[in-house]
Design an enzyme around this catalytic site. Structure first.
Site, short mmCIF file in Angstrom:
data_model
loop_
_atom_site.label_atom_id
_atom_site.label_comp_id
_atom_site.label_asym_id
_atom_site.label_seq_id
_atom_site.Cartn_x
_atom_site.Cartn_y
_atom_site.Cartn_z
CG HIS A 215 33.38 36.16 41.38
ND1 HIS A 215 34.32 36.07 40.38
CD2 HIS A 215 32.39 35.29 41.04
CE1 HIS A 215 33.93 35.18 39.49
NE2 HIS A 215 32.75 34.69 39.87
CB ALA A 216 37.07 40.20 40.49
#
Length: 89
Positions: A15-16
């Site tokens: 994820h980010a």
């Protein structure tokens, strides 16, 4: 050039925040760092590229390092992934 397959084991995958940690770490090395999944290869120093791999938990990715500090880069990246990107699940 070094190449190694590894599995993404943190709960949220790449994820980010995890992608940012990976690209920041990769950027510390002179060597080229590539990452691939399902035939798509990206520059591991590019957060957008890494996120486009959409590597969720259980995904196998291939890391490739090439340059004067390739072993150090590979070891550091594998350690980050094995440590679940420091997310302490």
């Amino acid at each position: 050039m070094l190449q190694r397959d590894t599995t993404i084991i943190n709960k949220l995958g790449l994820h980010a925040r995890a992608s940012a940690k990976l690209t920041q770490l990769a950027g510390n090395f002179v060597s080229q760092v590539k990452m691939s999944r399902n035939g798509r290869q990206v520059d591991a120093k590019s957060i957008m590229g890494v996120m486009m791999l959409a590597a969720g938990i259980g995904s196998t990715v291939t890391l490739e390092t090439d340059g004067p500090d390739e072993q150090e880069a590979m070891d550091a990246l594998l350690a980050l992934i094995a440590n679940r990107f420091g997310e302490g699940e």
